[in-house]
Design an enzyme around this catalytic site. Structure first.
Site, mmCIF file in Angstrom:
data_model
loop_
_atom_site.group_PDB
_atom_site.id
_atom_site.type_symbol
_atom_site.label_atom_id
_atom_site.label_comp_id
_atom_site.label_asym_id
_atom_site.label_seq_id
_atom_site.Cartn_x
_atom_site.Cartn_y
_atom_site.Cartn_z
ATOM 1 N N GLN A 80 10.419 88.290 21.819
ATOM 2 C CA GLN A 80 10.667 86.978 22.437
ATOM 3 C C GLN A 80 10.484 87.099 23.946
ATOM 4 O OE1 GLN A 80 14.450 85.154 20.554
ATOM 5 N NE2 GLN A 80 14.527 87.314 20.024
ATOM 6 N N ASN A 81 10.278 88.317 24.423
ATOM 7 C CA ASN A 81 10.226 88.537 25.871
ATOM 8 C C ASN A 81 8.848 88.214 26.428
ATOM 9 O OD1 ASN A 81 12.754 89.418 25.406
ATOM 10 N ND2 ASN A 81 12.372 91.582 25.817
ATOM 11 N N ASP B 219 8.111 89.404 29.589
ATOM 12 C CA ASP B 219 8.032 90.228 30.801
ATOM 13 C C ASP B 219 6.907 91.267 30.808
ATOM 14 O OD1 ASP B 219 9.112 92.313 29.174
ATOM 15 O OD2 ASP B 219 11.161 91.906 29.845
ATOM 16 N N HIS C 70 6.999 84.019 22.599
ATOM 17 C CA HIS C 70 7.283 83.050 23.663
ATOM 18 C C HIS C 70 6.287 83.144 24.816
ATOM 19 C CE1 HIS C 70 11.745 82.755 22.168
ATOM 20 N NE2 HIS C 70 10.889 82.074 21.427
ATOM 21 N N CYS D 167 -4.330 76.590 32.577
ATOM 22 C CA CYS D 167 -4.665 75.327 33.252
ATOM 23 C C CYS D 167 -4.279 74.142 32.375
ATOM 24 C CB CYS D 167 -6.167 75.298 33.563
ATOM 25 S SG CYS D 167 -6.661 73.727 34.299
ATOM 26 N N SER E 100 20.376 87.630 21.110
ATOM 27 C CA SER E 100 21.602 86.963 20.672
ATOM 28 C C SER E 100 21.377 86.227 19.352
ATOM 29 C CB SER E 100 22.080 85.981 21.751
ATOM 30 O OG SER E 100 21.038 85.082 22.061
ATOM 31 N N ASN F 48 22.632 96.365 19.480
ATOM 32 C CA ASN F 48 23.158 95.404 20.461
ATOM 33 C C ASN F 48 24.587 95.843 20.816
ATOM 34 O OD1 ASN F 48 24.137 92.897 21.722
ATOM 35 N ND2 ASN F 48 22.371 91.928 20.768
#
Ligand code: OAD
Length: 237
Positions: free
Chosen positions: A97-98, A100, A115, A123, A186, A210
């Site tokens: 989901q990152n 980065d 994501h 654009c 989470s 976690n």
């Protein structure tokens, strides 16, 4: 831990589903919990298509700030353990989901980005995409495409659909996985979190890494409580 290690060693196909927590030890803030981005910023002002049309400069400022944090960060032992595991166990699909890019920088190759990617500009007019190199993060670009259209960050915002090809690849991988390793999420944001019940109903063993209990811990076969950067090297090494 021993039981989880055994499942992973015996599995022919594994999915790792990662969230913001895997990058926490690299110094990248998570979204929820103490110090989380959504404690200090309002998602509806920064991470929706409406927010971007209302004030593109503000939204860009926030993404440039996040890019600069990420550019200064390094992959941590959690990212590196997953990349090393992929080299030994080629049927690993990393669903993240990152946005980065730290999994890429750690050397993982089979990455499904649910994501999007903060290092891509897209654009609004011609849909062209361009990759921004992370060492250019401090160079504030004009945010306009060659065609004159406004660029937006190539991430998924609230209210937007996930990229269809990424979602299909994730679903397919989860349905055939024998083990699903859920790290640093989470498990409250759907549809990504829905991959966990999907894995369970397809018969996979599900392991959670976690430090905290999560929304879906009750569905997990083996909860390993601790930091990804400490647990993953021990679990996958
Ligand atoms: P969250 O911020 O919701 O959750 C982060 C999770 O990481 C929490 O469960 C923490 O307990 C856990 N965590 C913290 N430190 C950790 C560590 N060192 N090792 C392992 N786990 C740790 O982040 P996500 O679940 O990824 O969406 O959030 C999901 C989505 O919500 C994000 O992709 C983003 C956000 O809004 C979009 O931008 C579309």
């Amino acid at each position: 831990m021993n039981q989880a290690r055994e499942w992973l060693q015996q599995a022919q196909s594994v999915v790792a589903l990662t969230g913001a927590g895997i990058s926490a030890e690299s110094g990248i803030p998570t979204f929820r919990g103490p110090g989380g981005l959504w404690r200090n910023f309002k998602p509806e002002q920064l991470a929706t298509p409406e927010a971007f049309s209302a004030d593109p400069d503000l939204v860009w400022e926030w993404y440039e700030w996040r890019r600069s944090l990420i550019a200064a960060a390094q992959p941590n032992p959690g990212h590196l353990a997953l990349a090393a595991f992929e080299r030994r166990a080629p049927d690993l699909v990393l669903v993240t989901q990152n946005v980065d890019g730290l999994h890429d920088r750690a050397g993982s190759e089979r990455i499904v980005k649910l994501h999007g990617d903060i290092w891509i500009d897209r654009c609004l007019d011609c849909d062209a995409e361009q990759t921004v190199r992370f060492d250019d993060a401090r160079v504030v670009s004009s945010h306009y495409c060659g065609c004159g259209g406004l660029l937006r960050p190539g991430v998924v915002w609230f209210g937007e659909a996930l990229p269809l090809d990424a979602w299909r690849a994730a679903e397919q991988a989860v349905r055939r996985a024998e083990v699903v390793l859920v790290v640093g999420t989470s498990s409250v944001v759907y549809p990504a979190a829905g991959l966990i019940p999907m894995a369970k109903s397809a018969g996979a063993k599900v392991i959670e890494v976690n430090p905290e209990q999560t929304a879906l811990s009750g569905e997990i076969d083996c909860c390993l409580r601790g930091k990804a950067g400490e647990i993953l090297p021990a679990l996958l090494g």
